[in-house]
Scaffold this motif. Structure first.
Motif, PDB file in Angstrom:
ATOM      1  N   GLU B 388       0.835  -1.209   0.000  1.00  0.00           N
ATOM      2  CA  GLU B 388       0.000   0.000   0.000  1.00  0.00           C
ATOM      3  C   GLU B 388       0.868   1.257   0.000  1.00  0.00           C
ATOM      4  O   GLU B 388       0.561   2.232  -0.680  1.00  0.00           O
ATOM      5  CB  GLU B 388      -0.944   0.012   1.213  1.00  0.00           C
ATOM      6  N   GLN B 389       1.946   1.222   0.794  1.00  0.00           N
ATOM      7  CA  GLN B 389       2.870   2.366   0.806  1.00  0.00           C
ATOM      8  C   GLN B 389       3.499   2.558  -0.568  1.00  0.00           C
ATOM      9  O   GLN B 389       3.623   3.677  -1.067  1.00  0.00           O
ATOM     10  CB  GLN B 389       3.977   2.149   1.842  1.00  0.00           C
ATOM     11  N   PHE B 391       2.273   1.669  -3.454  1.00  0.00           N
ATOM     12  CA  PHE B 391       1.282   2.197  -4.391  1.00  0.00           C
ATOM     13  C   PHE B 391       1.022   3.682  -4.139  1.00  0.00           C
ATOM     14  O   PHE B 391       0.894   4.473  -5.069  1.00  0.00           O
ATOM     15  CB  PHE B 391      -0.034   1.412  -4.298  1.00  0.00           C
ATOM     16  N   TYR B 392       0.972   4.033  -2.878  1.00  0.00           N
ATOM     17  CA  TYR B 392       0.724   5.435  -2.512  1.00  0.00           C
ATOM     18  C   TYR B 392       1.788   6.344  -3.125  1.00  0.00           C
ATOM     19  O   TYR B 392       1.487   7.381  -3.726  1.00  0.00           O
ATOM     20  CB  TYR B 392       0.702   5.560  -0.994  1.00  0.00           C
TER      21      TYR B 392
END
Lengths: 257, 438
Positions: B388-389, B391-392
């Motif tokens: 998620e990090q 992708f962020y």
């Protein structure tokens, strides 16, 4: 005029590609326009925005997304972002150890030509002015991205990034969720300040109240993976008054007829 | 494998003829040094290469320990990379074991009795002082054969002596660069801080030529902090992709002294680092830190020992590895608390950040406590990079390789923040960033 065109889009979780969440959605957004997408929970609103941004958990099984007439589906998430698409996250990640200043700087640097160095003085001047506008304490530049931030701080930080990166199309995923009325007003003012003929917005929201501050040009009701009703800002008020069941009933009546 | 198998060609490789030639080329050798070298050469010949049954070589690629065909370069290389663009008290630059550039310490520091010189020169001018500390506390974590080879053939290296109560604010720098194919180097650096002295020494170990150059390095350090002294030692290696490298640190910490050692590992085909701290007097503290960016098919092998000998001593080890591609790391650490070392406070932690499914991290933490009133803990964690990090960061237009660099830097920050010197912090960050420009 720049356009973001979503054509008969089907999206599923990568883990379950045969179970579509978005089911044949079509929508065209031009710069200068704000499109609100409303709908009950679990109807595929967030999935739509994440899939457009290129989140690896989702697959587009059919249909297309075109930016200025060109498909973006073969592009990596970072390429889509640099092409002008910005996703304001519903739940932004916390990144301990990466400061806001360095994070935004890396994003700005990524948009410069190879070998071109960022003008640090001009960068900080611009960052601070945007922070002031969003009433974000300047001390936040040295804080880790979203770590220990309140809901309102996280969302303001998303808008700050948007202001710094100046996208052509912003996909705002429930930017109003978890905000009290003051925070909501600040966030909405931030978006309004960017509004104009250079920006197109897809504003995903559950509630009418955000639309009091960011008045949309178009309102779409999303249900079961597609847009079932479109109208102007009065549609949002009607939804607020009658609830989503009204749309569901209308839809059921139309299907049986 | 047995020792004789090493010697295939008489002109190249570590042969007795080579050793004799090495001795004949030295201009001046104190008698004790000559004897030490001869004994070390015999020890090198006598010791076998590590074998499968050696616990200290568990998980290591023993087939990679091939010593054939290396020679000791006689000419300095023309290529001298500069990685030391930060304020410093003085610098010695070795290229292929010869001094090619040097800035000296200020007259003020020299007047106070500070010595900062290449080892050769220190042996000539301060032989007795060098002798007093030379391998005073040898390490025995598995690489004894390679340490013996270092002693026999070492030329490059530095000697830093800081007398009692002298503080040096800016770091002293030693740069070792190695260029050429099949070349070898044996740096040996000795740091001695007198009572209440304070200094920082930074050593860079860099391959100067092509990434494909096959090189062999065995380096040794002896670090001594006398009563109340404060020593910071940073060793940063960025060897070529085809380098086989050994580095051993011996850290001796006396009463109320504090040593912070930070080793940055970036390059090499196979690179082994051994570090042994001895807490010799009450109040002694050793901070043992390491950061590794393991990429490609590199192997990084780290063996550590924290020996608490005196009571009321503390040590804290934190080794962080970021693993990419098909790289491999091995961490094997032991804390020994001797019977007299009551009120010991000792920690050991190895943390691995996995950025690839094909990378391999081994962790072997250990404790051996012979006292009853101590606080000790050890542990290891391996975590995958947060998708998620990642992708962020990418959703903000940051390229995947840059996103990974940011996340690895964030992972390393806890360690780098322990350095007081911001310029040094920035220099190391720059070296780390250079690993993410593919």
């Amino acid at each position: 005029m720049p356009s973001l065109e979503i054509r008969d889009l089907f999206v599923a979780l990568a883990a379950t590609p045969d179970k579509p969440i978005v089911k044949g959605l079509t929508l065209t957004i031009l710069t200068g326009e704000v499109h609100a997408i409303m709908g009950p929970n679990g109807t595929g609103k967030s999935t739509l925005s994440k899939a457009i941004a290129g989140h690896p958990d989702y697959v587009i099984t059919s249909g297309d997304v075109l930016l200025d007439g060109k498909s973006i589906l073969e592009m990596e998430p970072d390429q889509r972002a640099r092409a002008g698409i910005f996703l304001a996250f519903q739940y932004p990640s916390e990144i301990p150890g990466v400061t806001i200043a360095n994070f935004v700087r890396a994003a700005v640097q990524a948009r410069l030509a190879e070998g071109e160095d960022l003008d640090a003085t001009a960068y900080y001047k611009r960052l601070y002015s945007k922070m002031d506008l969003l009433k974000i304490d300047r001390k936040f530049t040295s804080r880790s991205v979203n770590e220990g931030f309140s809901g309102g701080e996280k969302k303001r930080c998303e808008i700050l990034q948007m202001a710094m990166l100046e996208p052509t199309f912003a996909l705002m995923d429930e930017t109003d969720s978890g905000l009290d009325i003051d925070a909501l007003r600040i966030v909405a003012e931030g978006v309004e300040a960017m509004r104009g003929d250079k920006l197109g917005v897809m504003l995903i929201t559950h509630y009418q109240r955000l639309l009091d501050y960011i008045v949309p040009d178009f309102v779409h009701v999303m249900y079961d993976g597609r847009i079932v009703k479109s109208g102007d800002k009065t549609l949002a008020l009607e939804l607020e008054a009658k609830g989503y069941d009204w749309v569901k009933q209308e839809l059921a009546a139309a299907t049986t007829a | 494998m047995s020792a004789p198998a090493l010697f295939t060609t008489p002109a190249e490789g570590f042969t007795s003829a080579r050793f004799a030639q090495h001795l004949s080329q030295r201009g001046y050798l104190p008698a004790w040094w000559l004897e030490t070298k001869k004994a070390a050469w015999n020890q090198f010949l006598a010791l076998p290469l590590p074998s499968r049954t050696d616990e200290t070589w568990r998980f290591s690629n023993l087939k990679g320990l091939d010593l054939d065909g290396y020679h000791v370069p006689e000419e300095p290389s023309q290529q001298i990379p500069h990685h030391t663009d930060f304020p410093q008290a003085a610098e010695i630059v070795f290229s292929n074991r010869q001094v090619v550039a040097r800035s000296t310490i200020s007259a003020e520091l020299a007047a106070k009795g500070v010595i900062f010189a290449p080892l050769d020169e220190a042996l000539r001018n301060h032989g007795d002082l060098v002798r007093q500390y030379y391998q005073k506390h040898p390490t025995n974590l598995g690489s004894e054969k390679f340490v013996a080879l270092n002693t026999a053939l070492s030329v490059a290296g530095g000697f830093l002596y800081v007398p009692a109560d002298v503080e040096i604010a800016l770091p002293l720098v030693i740069q070792h660069t190695l260029s050429g194919n099949n070349v070898s180097m044996f740096p040996h650096t000795i740091v001695v801080l007198g009572p209440r002295a304070k200094a920082t020494l930074v050593e860079f170990f860099i391959s100067g030529g092509a990434e494909s150059e096959r090189q062999f390095v065995s380096g040794v350090n002896d670090l001594h902090a006398s009563e109340g002294a404060q020593l910071t030692y940073v060793g940063a290696q960025n060897w070529s992709r085809a380098t086989l490298a050994f580095q051993t640190n011996s850290i001796a910490v006396e009463r109320d002294a504090r040593v912070l050692s930070l080793n940055l590992h970036l390059g090499g085909r196979q690179s082994r680092h051994e570090s042994h701290s001895r807490l010799l007097g009450p109040g002694a503290h050793s901070e043992m830190l390491a950061l590794t960016v393991a990429s490609g098919e590199r192997e990084f092998d780290q063996r550590t020992l924290q020996t608490h000998i005196a009571p009321h001593t503390t040590s804290n080890l934190l080794y962080k590895n970021a693993l990419l591609d098909s790289a491999k790391t091995i961490f094997s650490g032991l804390i020994i608390v001797e019977p007299d070392a009551q009120q010991t406070d000792a920690y050991q932690k190895n943390r691995n950040l996995m950025l690839s499914d094909t990378a391999e991290a081994h962790s072997l933490p250990g404790l051996e406590i012979q006292a009853n009133d101590v606080k000790c803990s050890h542990g290891s964690t391996s975590a995958r990079i947060d998708a998620e990090q990642e992708f962020y960061l990418q959703a903000r237009g940051i390229k995947p390789v840059e996103a990974r660099r940011l996340l690895v830097s964030a992972f390393f920050e806890e360690v780098l923040n322990k350095l007081d010197d911001e310029n040094l912090h920035a220099a190391l960050t720059g070296l780390i960033a250079s690993q993410f420009k593919r």
